[in-house]
Design a protein around this motif. Sequence first.
Motif, PDB file in Angstrom:
ATOM      1  N   LEU A   1      38.002  40.767  33.343  1.00 48.87           N
ATOM      2  CA  LEU A   1      38.749  40.869  34.706  1.00 48.87           C
ATOM      3  C   LEU A   1      39.633  42.052  34.331  1.00 48.87           C
ATOM      4  O   LEU A   1      39.768  42.943  35.051  1.00 48.87           O
ATOM      5  CB  LEU A   1      38.917  39.729  35.511  1.00 48.87           C
ATOM      6  CG  LEU A   1      37.976  38.683  35.715  1.00 48.87           C
ATOM      7  CD1 LEU A   1      38.292  37.455  36.412  1.00 48.87           C
ATOM      8  CD2 LEU A   1      36.826  39.314  36.595  1.00 48.87           C
TER       9      LEU A   1
ATOM     10  N   LYS B   1      37.278  35.975  41.427  1.00 45.33           N
ATOM     11  CA  LYS B   1      37.012  37.046  40.299  1.00 45.33           C
ATOM     12  C   LYS B   1      37.734  38.437  40.967  1.00 45.33           C
ATOM     13  O   LYS B   1      38.332  39.058  40.482  1.00 45.33           O
ATOM     14  CB  LYS B   1      35.741  37.257  39.624  1.00 45.33           C
ATOM     15  CG  LYS B   1      35.272  36.126  38.894  1.00 45.33           C
ATOM     16  CD  LYS B   1      33.860  36.123  38.299  1.00 45.33           C
ATOM     17  CE  LYS B   1      33.507  35.052  37.486  1.00 45.33           C
ATOM     18  NZ  LYS B   1      32.066  35.205  37.155  1.00 45.33           N
TER      19      LYS B   1
ATOM     20  N   THR C   1      41.346  38.045  41.161  1.00 46.68           N
ATOM     21  CA  THR C   1      42.134  38.575  40.117  1.00 46.68           C
ATOM     22  C   THR C   1      41.993  39.967  39.759  1.00 46.68           C
ATOM     23  O   THR C   1      43.186  40.472  39.405  1.00 46.68           O
ATOM     24  CB  THR C   1      41.552  37.684  39.127  1.00 46.68           C
ATOM     25  OG1 THR C   1      41.542  36.467  39.470  1.00 46.68           O
ATOM     26  CG2 THR C   1      42.093  37.648  37.833  1.00 46.68           C
TER      27      THR C   1
END
Length: 234
Positions: A108, A58, A61
């Motif tokens: 995100l 995460k 990203t």
Amino acid sequence: MEASLCCFPNSKPAAPRTQTQSLALSRLCNPFSAPCRPRRKTLSSNTIVRAAISRAKKEETVETVKQQLEGCHLVAGICYKGLTVKQLQNIRTALPPTSRLIVAKNTLVGKAFEGTPWAAIAPCLKGMNAWLFVHSEEIPEALKPYRAFQREWKLEDNDFTGAVFEGRFYAPDEFKSLETMPSRAELYAKILGALQSPAISVVSTLQAPARDVVLVLKAYVKKLEEESGGAAAA
């Protein structure tokens, strides 16, 4: 004489019951009593490792999205629900070298956009989005490939979900203004024509929308810089 049998109490005291024995005896005496709470399970090392890997992905990203914002001119969301991996690859292949398509979770992307002008993309942070990052002023050329695929595959439900350009949010029904923006070549031709024409042409150019005037002036300044650079090299 008859022998008498006498019983004497055991001098040793009874051993205390353990907690487990007490609970078992309690259940025998009262079968309707509530069972004891199960002990909490400790997380295995594999579970901890998987959680750490997920968190690292995460963070990676979010960092990738932040990197795409550097030198970015436009960010657009595309609804990719129902599209196959091959179709997404075909779209990526058709994009100009200055554009990139990324599939990432809305949460995100929103985190990467926090505190920046790109946070205006908030209305798009729902549903399934692929994100188009355009690192060029040639906005129509970057949007054209997906429009072509949309017509070819008849993807009426897979439209642009919105875009941010120059700090402003564009809804899907406002994309025409982005797709019809003049290209760099058209701007060069426009300014050269204005400079070679009578003064009235220059005046009409200056009466165009403010953004077009800025682009025309930027194109002219760049042309002068290129010409001066070429003269210096000679």
